[in-house]
Design an enzyme around this catalytic site. Structure first.
Site, PDB file in Angstrom:
ATOM      1  CE  LYS A 184      29.365 -31.750  -8.011  1.00 21.78           C
ATOM      2  NZ  LYS A 184      29.440 -30.577  -8.793  1.00 21.78           N
ATOM      3  CE1 TYR A 197      25.267 -28.705  -5.316  1.00 17.62           C
ATOM      4  CE2 TYR A 197      24.032 -30.711  -5.790  1.00 17.62           C
ATOM      5  CZ  TYR A 197      25.188 -29.795  -5.806  1.00 17.62           C
ATOM      6  OH  TYR A 197      26.392 -30.591  -5.786  1.00 17.62           O
ATOM      7  CG  ASN A 216      32.538 -29.182  -9.841  1.00 16.80           C
ATOM      8  OD1 ASN A 216      31.934 -30.355  -9.546  1.00 16.80           O
ATOM      9  ND2 ASN A 216      32.406 -27.789  -9.570  1.00 16.80           N
ATOM     10  CG  HIS A 259      29.043 -30.538  -2.732  1.00 14.77           C
ATOM     11  ND1 HIS A 259      28.742 -29.252  -3.147  1.00 14.77           N
ATOM     12  CD2 HIS A 259      28.910 -30.643  -1.665  1.00 14.77           C
ATOM     13  CE1 HIS A 259      28.239 -28.595  -2.003  1.00 14.77           C
ATOM     14  NE2 HIS A 259      28.319 -29.435  -1.031  1.00 14.77           N
ATOM     15  CD  GLU A 267      26.500 -28.578   1.976  1.00 14.67           C
ATOM     16  OE1 GLU A 267      26.449 -27.749   0.885  1.00 14.67           O
ATOM     17  OE2 GLU A 267      27.751 -29.083   1.912  1.00 14.67           O
TER      18      GLU A 267
END
Length: 147
Positions: free
Chosen positions: A9, A49, A112, A115, A126
């Site tokens: 991220k 998402y 966080n 992913h 994905e």
């Protein structure tokens, strides 16, 4: 061999953790078969998402993941989905174990750092958001002799 999709991220990129995170995968014999630095579009984020649409955190998550560059990759190893999930730790950094990426470096549930696909089905969905099949490179990794 099994494959999974992983992306680092924007906060992982901004904090200079890309090398550290990739090193942890490579030290476990995980082979990178596709890798790119990109700025995730809103369309890509919404597709990735889509299962969270309508949830309270959805808009903040979309804004966060499209707010800076990311590193997207496809990695390969036996049982790689399970292995990567173990290496990165729980989604909540407070529940992530010591020694995991999120346990050591993540600050919040949304921010966080990383992913990773949690199933073969999600991997298939994905990775296609970010990669074409011709971008996946198959090669021999010396550590494969030890697997």
């Amino acid at each position: 061999m099994e494959r999974t999709f992983v992306y680092l991220k924007p906060n992982a990129v901004r904090r200079g953790l890309v090398g550290e995170i990739i090193k942890r995968f490579e030290q476990r014999g995980i082979k990178i078969v596709a890798l790119k630095l990109l700025w995730m579009s809103k369309q890509q984020a919404e597709k990735l998402y889509e299962m969270h649409k309508g949830k309270s955190f959805y808009n903040d998550l979309i804004d966060f993941v499209t707010g800076g560059p990311i590193v997207a990759m496809i990695v390969e190893a036996p049982r790689v989905i399970e292995m990567v999930r173990h290496i990165i730790g729980d989604t909540d950094p407070l529940k992530a174990g010591t020694g995991t990426i999120r346990g050591e470096f993540a600050l919040t549930i949304t921010k966080n750092l990383i992913h990773a696909s949690d199933s073969k089905e999600n991997f298939e969905r994905e990775y296609k958001i970010f990669f074409s099949d011709d971008e996946i490179i198959d090669y021999y990794l010396d550590v494969q002799d030890d697997i």
